[in-house]
Design a protein around this motif. Structure first.
Motif, PDB file in Angstrom:
ATOM      1  N   ARG A 180      33.386   4.148 -56.322  1.00 40.40           N
ATOM      2  CA  ARG A 180      32.883   3.981 -57.672  1.00 40.40           C
ATOM      3  C   ARG A 180      32.452   5.326 -58.235  1.00 40.40           C
ATOM      4  N   GLY A 181      32.794   5.564 -59.483  1.00 44.38           N
ATOM      5  CA  GLY A 181      32.431   6.830 -60.109  1.00 44.38           C
ATOM      6  C   GLY A 181      33.522   7.876 -60.027  1.00 44.38           C
ATOM      7  N   ASP A 182      34.536   7.639 -59.206  1.00 44.75           N
ATOM      8  CA  ASP A 182      35.615   8.606 -59.058  1.00 44.75           C
ATOM      9  C   ASP A 182      36.607   8.580 -60.220  1.00 44.75           C
ATOM     10  N   ASP A 183      36.352   7.754 -61.233  1.00 41.57           N
ATOM     11  CA  ASP A 183      37.253   7.681 -62.380  1.00 41.57           C
ATOM     12  C   ASP A 183      36.870   8.680 -63.467  1.00 41.57           C
TER      13      ASP A 183
END
Length: 61
Positions: free
Chosen positions: A11-14
């Motif tokens: 999560r957050g890697d986008d």
């Protein structure tokens, strides 16, 4: 027989970060109205507005 797999990214890697902001109710109503009329999410409308706003921001010294 091949195994089915589910791949999850962290999560957050986008490229997005989760933040919390306070918004006045009339402003939020206008954002929600724009979201409804354009069939977009509130999040998408806010991101579009922020991207535009930061590009035209001028800091007075």
């Amino acid at each position: 027989m091949e195994k089915d797999t589910i791949k999850l990214s962290r999560r957050g890697d986008d490229g997005y970060k989760i933040i919390s902001v306070r918004i006045k109710e009339p402003t939020l109503c206008r954002i929600d109205e724009a979201a409804g009329k354009t069939n977009r999410s509130r999040n998408e409308v806010i991101n579009i507005m922020l991207e535009h706003g930061v590009n035209i921001l001028e800091i007075e010294e």
